[in-house]
Design a protein around this motif. Sequence first.
Motif, PDB file in Angstrom:
ATOM      1  N   ILE A 188      30.433  33.174  29.166  1.00 35.54           N
ATOM      2  CA  ILE A 188      29.198  33.876  29.507  1.00 35.54           C
ATOM      3  C   ILE A 188      28.484  33.170  30.652  1.00 35.54           C
ATOM      4  CG2 ILE A 188      26.895  34.511  28.663  1.00 35.54           C
ATOM      5  CD1 ILE A 188      28.262  34.942  25.878  1.00 35.54           C
ATOM      6  N   GLY A 189      28.456  31.849  30.612  1.00 34.52           N
ATOM      7  CA  GLY A 189      27.841  31.097  31.707  1.00 34.52           C
ATOM      8  C   GLY A 189      28.524  31.344  33.040  1.00 34.52           C
ATOM      9  N   ARG A 227      28.176  37.519  42.580  1.00 41.27           N
ATOM     10  CA  ARG A 227      28.766  36.933  43.795  1.00 41.27           C
ATOM     11  C   ARG A 227      30.158  37.490  44.050  1.00 41.27           C
ATOM     12  NH1 ARG A 227      28.719  31.042  42.099  1.00 41.27           N
ATOM     13  NH2 ARG A 227      30.384  30.966  43.645  1.00 41.27           N
ATOM     14  N   ALA A 228      30.953  37.632  43.007  1.00 42.10           N
ATOM     15  CA  ALA A 228      32.299  38.179  43.175  1.00 42.10           C
ATOM     16  C   ALA A 228      32.242  39.633  43.622  1.00 42.10           C
ATOM     17  CB  ALA A 228      33.078  38.056  41.871  1.00 42.10           C
ATOM     18  N   PHE A 229      31.287  40.371  43.109  1.00 41.01           N
ATOM     19  CA  PHE A 229      31.119  41.775  43.479  1.00 41.01           C
ATOM     20  C   PHE A 229      30.699  41.905  44.937  1.00 41.01           C
ATOM     21  CE2 PHE A 229      28.268  45.470  43.888  1.00 41.01           C
ATOM     22  CZ  PHE A 229      29.138  46.494  43.535  1.00 41.01           C
ATOM     23  N   ALA A 248      35.403  30.643  44.502  1.00 42.11           N
ATOM     24  CA  ALA A 248      34.854  29.990  43.307  1.00 42.11           C
ATOM     25  C   ALA A 248      34.348  31.025  42.313  1.00 42.11           C
ATOM     26  CB  ALA A 248      33.736  29.034  43.699  1.00 42.11           C
ATOM     27  N   ALA A 249      33.714  32.085  42.825  1.00 40.09           N
ATOM     28  CA  ALA A 249      33.229  33.150  41.945  1.00 40.09           C
ATOM     29  C   ALA A 249      34.396  33.879  41.302  1.00 40.09           C
ATOM     30  CB  ALA A 249      32.348  34.120  42.726  1.00 40.09           C
ATOM     31  N   MET A 294      35.310  34.195  37.288  1.00 45.54           N
ATOM     32  CA  MET A 294      35.528  35.472  36.612  1.00 45.54           C
ATOM     33  C   MET A 294      36.917  35.541  35.979  1.00 45.54           C
ATOM     34  SD  MET A 294      32.728  36.995  36.549  1.00 45.54           S
ATOM     35  CE  MET A 294      33.453  38.400  35.684  1.00 45.54           C
ATOM     36  N   SER A 295      37.901  34.947  36.636  1.00 43.07           N
ATOM     37  CA  SER A 295      39.245  34.912  36.062  1.00 43.07           C
ATOM     38  C   SER A 295      39.257  34.121  34.759  1.00 43.07           C
ATOM     39  CB  SER A 295      40.223  34.302  37.076  1.00 43.07           C
ATOM     40  OG  SER A 295      41.517  34.219  36.542  1.00 43.07           O
TER      41      SER A 295
END
Length: 199
Positions: free
Chosen positions: A29-30, A38-40, A48-49, A53-54
């Motif tokens: 969750i963190g 950021r990934a979006f 790094a984002a 997410m991975s």
Amino acid sequence: GIDALTQLIEPYVCLRANPMTDGLCIEGIGRVARSLRRAFENGAADSAAREDMSLAALFGGLALANAGLGAVHGFAAPIGGMFSGIAHGAVCAALLPHVMRVNLRALRQRIPDGKALRRYDHVARILTGNGRATADDGVAWVKDLCTDLRIRSLGAQGVGVADAPVLIQNAARASSMKPNPVELSAEELSEILLAAIEG
């Protein structure tokens, strides 16, 4: 990305939560909280984002396999079965804030001293970064995330009000619904689905 978040929140608050999955969920969750937007916004450049997410998706998969899920996925399976063209993650995203809101109300009414309410508060503190956040702040954070990620309502994805009775009936029997932190009535399930259809 929101499916990854759902697969971390649901095992953390569900009836089968356990110490092993708790650690995975909290860590995941963190990572979602700091990296999904950021990934979006810039996933091609922000490695790094994407790594966060991975890992969050991996942790969620491990958590759900060892604890279970809840009402979001209880609905997602029958919706996916009836509407093959809708992406699973988009369904989960449309449902998540509404499930959280109704679960919280039901828990406050029926299990006010249970651990699930404290866990929803903890989720909110992780998501918002505010050590005094409450579960309602967590719902608001998720709603804002869905807006930022341009999540469409279930209605905009082709699910209609006329589909609700059979979806509610099938969701109530879904295996993913069983570990939900509180048993939801047919009326509460209807409220969730109609809210997700309307957006």
